[in-house]
Design a protein around this motif. Structure first.
Motif, PDB file in Angstrom:
ATOM      1  N   GLY A 132     -29.757   6.812  -0.139  1.00  0.00           N
ATOM      2  CA  GLY A 132     -30.811   5.816  -0.002  1.00  0.00           C
ATOM      3  C   GLY A 132     -32.178   6.451   0.114  1.00  0.00           C
ATOM      4  O   GLY A 132     -32.383   7.602  -0.275  1.00  0.00           O
ATOM      5  N   ALA A 133     -33.126   5.698   0.648  1.00  0.00           N
ATOM      6  CA  ALA A 133     -34.496   6.166   0.839  1.00  0.00           C
ATOM      7  C   ALA A 133     -34.897   5.932   2.283  1.00  0.00           C
ATOM      8  O   ALA A 133     -34.557   4.902   2.873  1.00  0.00           O
ATOM      9  N   THR A 134     -35.630   6.899   2.832  1.00  0.00           N
ATOM     10  CA  THR A 134     -36.062   6.822   4.229  1.00  0.00           C
ATOM     11  C   THR A 134     -37.549   7.112   4.321  1.00  0.00           C
ATOM     12  O   THR A 134     -38.016   8.164   3.862  1.00  0.00           O
ATOM     13  N   LEU A 135     -38.310   6.187   4.899  1.00  0.00           N
ATOM     14  CA  LEU A 135     -39.711   6.432   5.231  1.00  0.00           C
ATOM     15  C   LEU A 135     -39.745   6.952   6.661  1.00  0.00           C
ATOM     16  O   LEU A 135     -39.241   6.305   7.574  1.00  0.00           O
ATOM     17  N   HIS A 136     -40.322   8.133   6.840  1.00  0.00           N
ATOM     18  CA  HIS A 136     -40.321   8.731   8.184  1.00  0.00           C
ATOM     19  C   HIS A 136     -41.667   9.378   8.488  1.00  0.00           C
ATOM     20  O   HIS A 136     -42.441   9.727   7.580  1.00  0.00           O
ATOM     21  N   GLU A 137     -41.913   9.541   9.759  1.00  0.00           N
ATOM     22  CA  GLU A 137     -43.135  10.181  10.220  1.00  0.00           C
ATOM     23  C   GLU A 137     -43.099  11.660   9.859  1.00  0.00           C
ATOM     24  O   GLU A 137     -42.063  12.312  10.006  1.00  0.00           O
ATOM     25  N   MET A 138     -44.189  12.182   9.345  1.00  0.00           N
ATOM     26  CA  MET A 138     -44.243  13.598   9.004  1.00  0.00           C
ATOM     27  C   MET A 138     -44.594  14.431  10.230  1.00  0.00           C
ATOM     28  O   MET A 138     -45.498  14.096  11.005  1.00  0.00           O
ATOM     29  N   THR A 139     -43.863  15.526  10.387  1.00  0.00           N
ATOM     30  CA  THR A 139     -44.100  16.486  11.456  1.00  0.00           C
ATOM     31  C   THR A 139     -44.159  17.877  10.823  1.00  0.00           C
ATOM     32  O   THR A 139     -43.990  18.037   9.617  1.00  0.00           O
ATOM     33  N   ALA A 140     -44.375  18.891  11.668  1.00  0.00           N
ATOM     34  CA  ALA A 140     -44.438  20.264  11.160  1.00  0.00           C
ATOM     35  C   ALA A 140     -43.112  20.683  10.550  1.00  0.00           C
ATOM     36  O   ALA A 140     -43.063  21.456   9.589  1.00  0.00           O
ATOM     37  N   LYS A 141     -41.997  20.157  11.071  1.00  0.00           N
ATOM     38  CA  LYS A 141     -40.672  20.470  10.548  1.00  0.00           C
ATOM     39  C   LYS A 141     -40.313  19.442   9.473  1.00  0.00           C
ATOM     40  O   LYS A 141     -40.492  18.240   9.682  1.00  0.00           O
ATOM     41  N   PRO A 142     -39.795  19.864   8.311  1.00  0.00           N
ATOM     42  CA  PRO A 142     -39.541  18.911   7.228  1.00  0.00           C
ATOM     43  C   PRO A 142     -38.479  17.882   7.565  1.00  0.00           C
ATOM     44  O   PRO A 142     -37.436  18.208   8.144  1.00  0.00           O
ATOM     45  N   ASP A 143     -38.761  16.634   7.214  1.00  0.00           N
ATOM     46  CA  ASP A 143     -37.801  15.522   7.305  1.00  0.00           C
ATOM     47  C   ASP A 143     -37.255  15.334   8.717  1.00  0.00           C
ATOM     48  O   ASP A 143     -36.100  14.950   8.905  1.00  0.00           O
ATOM     49  N   ALA A 144     -38.098  15.601   9.713  1.00  0.00           N
ATOM     50  CA  ALA A 144     -37.630  15.583  11.102  1.00  0.00           C
ATOM     51  C   ALA A 144     -38.259  14.480  11.951  1.00  0.00           C
ATOM     52  O   ALA A 144     -37.819  14.243  13.070  1.00  0.00           O
ATOM     53  N   GLY A 145     -39.262  13.777  11.439  1.00  0.00           N
ATOM     54  CA  GLY A 145     -39.963  12.786  12.249  1.00  0.00           C
ATOM     55  C   GLY A 145     -39.207  11.480  12.385  1.00  0.00           C
ATOM     56  O   GLY A 145     -38.199  11.233  11.716  1.00  0.00           O
ATOM     57  N   ALA A 146     -39.710  10.633  13.275  1.00  0.00           N
ATOM     58  CA  ALA A 146     -39.084   9.334  13.545  1.00  0.00           C
ATOM     59  C   ALA A 146     -39.014   8.490  12.271  1.00  0.00           C
ATOM     60  O   ALA A 146     -39.893   8.544  11.408  1.00  0.00           O
ATOM     61  N   ILE A 147     -37.952   7.701  12.157  1.00  0.00           N
ATOM     62  CA  ILE A 147     -37.715   6.880  10.979  1.00  0.00           C
ATOM     63  C   ILE A 147     -38.424   5.532  11.117  1.00  0.00           C
ATOM     64  O   ILE A 147     -38.274   4.849  12.131  1.00  0.00           O
TER      65      ILE A 147
END
Length: 314
Positions: A132-147
């Motif tokens: 699927g697709a996930t919109l998430h918050e960007m952080t310094a670590k890739p693909d690690a922010g809140a969804i």
């Protein structure tokens, strides 16, 4: 509709569709950052730059998203949001901090699963039945922010990664369309993204498409599906010749009595695998040209007559 401003980093079909969603929801897109097309890459997808030209949206194509010049442009745009839609570079923390209401990325998997590069191809390779697709918050670590939003799509047994990519593009559009009103109202959802429940995957190279015919047929078939054209394709070699599988399916044929690797029976091309099962190859390519069963049979017979030429199948 509202006065919210966004700076958008975008490329590929997901970039085009999600940028259109922002415009449809009434955001002012102050600046788009995209990539120059690589002349060495097969460009089968839509152009973000072309959409920007059509819509009179300012856009730039810097080589480095951390360049002082670009950061100054983003700061001058005074964005409420920064979005990344299939942009290929990580964005530096200092740039993300310029968004008053947060920076968000659209990722092509159901996070926290399949973080990292080419997630759709990896999911198909591993025989997944859903992504699927996930919109998430960007952080310094890739693909690690809140969804913020997530939409699932099925992966059917014969779907190629290209077909799944089309579904995920629609899922990305749906996820963004659905959550944007809440985001613009200051109520962006923050769902947990538990990294312990997923894995990170790196990029893939054309060499990774080499077929090991000793593997089970389902494994070989999943490799084909994961990298089938317009991706570079699963490939095998016969001496100095390289063949790419363009179209294939699991074979229901029993007792083919063929050796491992490419073979021809009843005017059909097969790939015999290590578990005694086969994939039926409906389109085999050499140098981008179709290879007929008779042409492949001739190549195999030549290999048998001249074993000293070290013709092998890998």
């Amino acid at each position: 509709m509202n006065s919210m401003r966004a700076v958008v980093f975008a490329y590929h079909n997901v970039g085009v569709r999600c940028l259109k969603v922002l415009l449809a929801r009434g955001l002012e897109v102050a600046l788009v950052v995209t990539h120059k097309d690589n002349p060495a890459e097969k460009i089968w997808f839509d152009s973000v730059a072309a959409l920007c030209a059509e819509q009179d949206i300012p856009f730039v194509t810097p080589d480095d998203p951390a360049s002082p010049d670009l950061i100054a442009k983003v700061r001058a745009a005074e964005p409420d949001f920064i979005f990344s839609f299939y942009y290929r570079h990580m964005l530096p923390a200092g740039l993300l901090a310029l968004a008053k209401h947060g920076a968000y990325n659209m990722h092509g998997s159901l996070l926290p699963r399949y973080r990292g590069r080419v997630p759709i191809n990896w999911a198909v390779l591993h025989g997944e039945t859903e992504t699927g697709a996930t919109l998430h918050e960007m952080t310094a670590k890739p693909d690690a922010g809140a969804i913020a939003a997530q939409v699932a799509v099925p992966i059917l047994p014969d779907d190629t990664a290209h077909e799944v990519f089309g579904k995920v593009t629609v899922a990305a559009e749906q996820a963004l369309w659905t959550v944007l009103p809440a985001m613009l109202a200051g109520h962006t959802p923050k769902l947990p993204n538990d990294l312990s429940k997923g894995s990170y995957f790196g990029g893939r190279k054309p060499e990774d498409g080499r077929i090991d015919w000793l593997q089970p047929a389902q494994t070989v078939y999943n490799l084909h599906r994961a990298v089938a054209p317009p991706y570079p394709g699963a490939w095998t070699s016969l001496g100095t010749r390289t063949f790419i599988i363009a179209k294939a399916r699991l074979s229901r044929q029993q007792d083919l009595n063929l050796p491992h690797g490419l073979g021809v029976k009843d005017d059909c091309i097969y790939g015999m695998c290590g578990d005694g099962k086969a994939i039926r190859i409906d389109e085999l390519l050499e140098n981008d040209k179709p290879v007929s069963p008779s042409e492949l049979q001739h190549a195999l017979e030549c290999a048998q007559r001249h074993p000293d030429t070290t013709i092998t199948q890998e």
